[in-house]
Design a protein around this motif. Structure first.
Motif, PDB file in Angstrom:
ATOM      1  N   ASP A  84       9.425   0.173   2.237  1.00  0.00           N
ATOM      2  CA  ASP A  84      10.180   0.186   3.475  1.00  0.00           C
ATOM      3  C   ASP A  84       9.228   0.375   4.652  1.00  0.00           C
ATOM      4  O   ASP A  84       8.010   0.486   4.476  1.00  0.00           O
ATOM      5  N   GLY A  85       9.787   0.424   5.854  1.00  0.00           N
ATOM      6  CA  GLY A  85       8.935   0.442   7.043  1.00  0.00           C
ATOM      7  C   GLY A  85       8.025   1.647   7.116  1.00  0.00           C
ATOM      8  O   GLY A  85       6.831   1.526   7.392  1.00  0.00           O
ATOM      9  N   ILE A  86       8.550   2.840   6.849  1.00  0.00           N
ATOM     10  CA  ILE A  86       7.750   4.053   6.977  1.00  0.00           C
ATOM     11  C   ILE A  86       6.704   4.135   5.881  1.00  0.00           C
ATOM     12  O   ILE A  86       5.581   4.590   6.092  1.00  0.00           O
ATOM     13  N   GLU A  87       7.047   3.661   4.665  1.00  0.00           N
ATOM     14  CA  GLU A  87       6.078   3.650   3.572  1.00  0.00           C
ATOM     15  C   GLU A  87       4.946   2.662   3.843  1.00  0.00           C
ATOM     16  O   GLU A  87       3.784   2.937   3.531  1.00  0.00           O
ATOM     17  N   ALA A  88       5.290   1.516   4.421  1.00  0.00           N
ATOM     18  CA  ALA A  88       4.257   0.526   4.746  1.00  0.00           C
ATOM     19  C   ALA A  88       3.296   1.057   5.807  1.00  0.00           C
ATOM     20  O   ALA A  88       2.090   0.810   5.743  1.00  0.00           O
ATOM     21  N   LEU A 143      -0.127  12.182   2.928  1.00  0.00           N
ATOM     22  CA  LEU A 143       0.564  10.905   3.109  1.00  0.00           C
ATOM     23  C   LEU A 143       1.454  10.666   1.896  1.00  0.00           C
ATOM     24  O   LEU A 143       1.163   9.855   1.034  1.00  0.00           O
ATOM     25  N   ALA A 144       2.537  11.396   1.803  1.00  0.00           N
ATOM     26  CA  ALA A 144       3.416  11.321   0.649  1.00  0.00           C
ATOM     27  C   ALA A 144       4.336  10.122   0.766  1.00  0.00           C
ATOM     28  O   ALA A 144       4.602   9.599   1.837  1.00  0.00           O
ATOM     29  N   GLN A 145       4.845   9.677  -0.400  1.00  0.00           N
ATOM     30  CA  GLN A 145       5.819   8.600  -0.403  1.00  0.00           C
ATOM     31  C   GLN A 145       7.107   9.099   0.219  1.00  0.00           C
ATOM     32  O   GLN A 145       7.575  10.194  -0.041  1.00  0.00           O
ATOM     33  N   ALA A 191      -0.849  -8.145   5.721  1.00  0.00           N
ATOM     34  CA  ALA A 191       0.340  -8.138   4.867  1.00  0.00           C
ATOM     35  C   ALA A 191       1.200  -6.904   5.130  1.00  0.00           C
ATOM     36  O   ALA A 191       2.433  -6.990   5.212  1.00  0.00           O
ATOM     37  N   LEU A 192       0.568  -5.750   5.268  1.00  0.00           N
ATOM     38  CA  LEU A 192       1.319  -4.532   5.575  1.00  0.00           C
ATOM     39  C   LEU A 192       1.959  -4.614   6.958  1.00  0.00           C
ATOM     40  O   LEU A 192       3.101  -4.173   7.154  1.00  0.00           O
TER      41      LEU A 192
END
Length: 698
Positions: free
Chosen positions: A563-567, A173-175, A322-323
């Motif tokens: 951003d959306g994918i990171e969240a 699960l990389a940034q 929150a996420l």
């Protein structure tokens, strides 16, 4: 009189009539399936392409797809009745985000192969992690609704225990970098199923859940990487809910057999089936290519949290909310029209009248995060929008912390270009020597705002020889604050405001201001921020709406920079850290125990023996397992470990093959990170290995 060999062969070749769709065809036992189909097609006086047709034997529930085999080899006799039907049929498929798609699925191949084809059409990698779940058959709808209304018994929830390595090392699960779901092209040929409410004269002999799915109105948005927001009140009736561990275990027995076809398991055309992630071992989650896969996985995790299928604390629930709020804001802002029209157009289409090399260079620079530099020889003028985007200018107030000094903000004219921040005494001095020039690359940008006090501060932590120097920048309005903090965050990463993510970041911050402003006067806002849609029913009843809203917004401040994918990836990480994550339970009876019922749990790396209250009695690592098999006479499962053997009987009509498949599939998935199985292997080789490990051949 003795019968000669020639007469005996003639007796074996006697012809007889075979009925196929009310058409009688003269056949012999040695005739191949291909010959039978050819004769049938010749009898049909219709010009049509029959390449997708095959013979189906309803009584034996098998497809006659091996056209080289004969009727005798299949055991077909004169009293057999066959049908000539298409192999690909329309199915109504509900995805993890609860949208229903009408899609053509192959009914003649195994469920494993059919799911692989569906996932390939949808753009989902690693289809071996998913499978199909059938709808539960409930004879009495009133009884079904009554059972769902029972309150969850606290004694029937899993106890919190150590996860023992549930978060696998194989999960990368990389940034991620900045990602825009609007640029993703859906490869699927499926269409959103527009379901209309049936008339009052219609009659359905299905369960209440099936009726709810029939009435479920779906969105016309075909982007599977972004799911529109739908209120929890409207969607919870369409979700299979379990009130205790027994009902939760019964739902695990509804998975289809991966070694059989859809037709062999009584799945008919236009039936509603559920596509879900079955095995909790997610390999190589790559944000650049797995946008749809990550979104669907996030949606399944979200509904498992909101539906209370997995237990979590109040603080964990607030973190999830929150996420989820940040993901919804990013999704909403990315769908809004931006100022720069180039964001909504393929970059290559901007240069229809210019050389293709310039278009490719522009696309490469935009992907690498570089600022576009106009060539000296280029005659194409920059438009007004591009001139505005190159630099950001405005009056701001700045304060630098000094020892033994009062905090006073001075007003200057600021100019942000790429990663350089300069400021001057006033606007007329901007073409002279600046007061100071600051390189923002590598600095930390922190938000410090209070809408009620109208405090909009940006803290810059700039690295220096002596450590980190703090600089405070004060904005006057919310719009100015959103514009500058979004630009400064990009500058700290070495990116300019020409990036697509700049407008997305700016819109998300403005959306947060809109919600906070509306929350003080009303419970609703234009983004429909109702806290009840982001938490479970138990949490929404425990706290008041204003209190719950404040807690979610306070937790949101810590994840607002994602951003959306990171969240979504952060959401999945928190989900994987829960103690109950990834445990599929079955009600069984162990042979070495006098107790009637116990739970048998299966996760990605271990097997669990549990009490009916969810407490773990003993755990066995799958890596130490030597063999596992099924005794089909008494339906007993036998698992042998190093120096220990366990044997148990599944209860509540659970098929032993279902548990066998779970164990074999996790062994198959564990082989993906080794040299024995790679992504480049032949799909047929993967299917053969999967079936050997899961099909429980006798």
């Amino acid at each position: 009189m003795p019968v000669s060999q020639w007469q005996r062969s003639m007796a074996r070749e006697l012809s007889w009539n075979l009925t196929i769709d009310s058409i009688a065809i003269v056949v012999t036992g040695s005739m191949s399936i291909a010959t039978v189909m050819m004769q049938l097609v010749n009898r049909l006086d219709v010009t049509e392409d029959y390449s997708d047709h095959a013979l189906w034997w309803p009584k034996a529930s098998i497809w006659l797809t091996n056209t080289r085999r004969t009727l005798d080899q299949y055991g077909i006799q004169a009293d057999s009745y066959l049908t000539f039907t298409t192999m690909h049929k329309l199915i109504r498929l509900q995805l993890p985000d609860l949208r229903i798609l009408s899609h053509y699925a192959d009914f003649s191949v195994s469920v494993y192969v059919s799911v692989c084809k569906i996932c390939k059409d949808f753009g989902i990698r690693h289809a071996e992690e998913l499978s199909i779940l059938r709808l539960p058959k409930v004879s009495n709808a009133n009884e079904n609704r009554a059972s769902f209304r029972r309150r969850r018994d606290n004694s029937n929830t899993l106890h919190r225990h150590h996860s023992m390595g549930d978060s696998l090392a194989t999960n990368t699960l990389a940034q991620s970098t900045s990602f825009s779901s609007a640029t993703l092209k859906l490869r699927s040929t499926a269409t959103i199923d527009k379901i209309t409410e049936p008339s009052s004269h219609s009659h359905y002999s299905t369960s209440s859940l099936s009726k709810s799915l029939n009435l479920l109105s779906t969105s016309n948005d075909g982007n599977l990487a972004r799911t529109p927001l739908t209120t929890r009140k409207n969607l919870l009736p369409q979700i299979m809910q379990s009130t205790n561990l027994i009902e939760k275990s019964k739902l695990n027995s509804l998975w289809l057999d991966s070694s059989k076809s859809l037709m062999e398991q009584d799945i008919n055309e236009n039936d509603v089936i559920l596509l879900r992630f079955k095995y909790y071992s997610f390999y190589d989650l790559n944000p650049k290519v797995d946008a749809i896969r990550i979104n669907q996985l996030y949606e399944q995790a979200k509904w498992s949290i909101i539906n209370e299928d997995i237990d979590c604390t109040d603080e964990e629930m607030i973190t999830f909310a929150a996420l989820q709020l940040q993901i919804q804001i990013q999704s909403s802002s990315s769908s809004l029209p931006t100022i720069n029209s180039n964001y909504d157009v393929d970059p290559l289409h901007q240069y229809d009248n210019y050389d293709i090399d310039q278009a490719l260079e522009h696309l490469q620079n935009s992907l690498l995060g570089k600022t576009q530099v106009r060539s000296v020889n280029s005659t194409r003028p920059l438009n007004i929008q591009e001139q505005i985007k190159q630099e950001l200018r405005d009056y701001l107030r700045i304060f630098k912390s000094r020892r033994f000094a009062f905090k006073s903000y001075k007003r200057y004219w600021f100019v942000l270009s790429n990663s350089q921040l300069t400021y001057y005494t006033n606007e007329s001095q901007q073409y002279h020597t600046p007061i100071e020039k600051v390189s923002l690359r590598g600095c930390e940008v922190r938000a410090d705002m209070n809408t009620s006090a109208k405090k909009y501060l940006i803290r810059l932590m700039i690295p220096s020889i002596d450590g980190m120097n703090q600089t405070l920048i004060k904005c006057s309005t919310q719009k100015q604050y959103a514009t500058w903090i979004a630009a400064l965050r990009l500058a700290s990463k070495g990116q300019s405001i020409d990036e697509i993510s700049y407008e997305t970041e700016r819109e998300s911050i403005l959306a947060l201001f809109n919600m906070k402003n509306s929350a003080s006067t009303s419970h609703e806002n234009k983004f429909n921020f109702l806290p009840e849609n982001y938490v479970s029913k138990k949490i929404s009843k425990k706290y008041k709406t204003k209190q719950l809203t404040d807690r979610i917004l306070k937790a949101y401040a810590t994840v607002s920079n994602l951003d959306g994918i990171e969240a979504k990836l952060r959401y999945l990480k928190v989900w994987q850290s829960l103690p109950e994550y990834g445990i599929s339970t079955f009600v069984v009876k162990f042979n070495d125990s006098n107790k009637k019922e116990e739970l048998f749990g299966i996760s990605s790396n271990r097997l669990l023996r549990m009490t009916m209250t969810g407490e773990t009695i003993k755990a066995w690592w799958i890596s130490r397992m030597r063999s596992w098999n099924v005794n089909w006479q008494n339906k007993l499962l036998n698992i042998e470990f190093d120096g220990e053997t366990i044997e148990f009987l599944p209860l509540y009509d659970t098929n032993s093959k279902c548990i066998h498949e779970f164990i074999g599939a996790y062994i198959f998935l564990a082989m993906r990170s080794t040299a024995k199985l790679s992504d480049n292997d032949d799909p047929l080789k993967k299917e053969t290995l999967f079936q050997r490990l899961t099909a429980a051949y006798t």
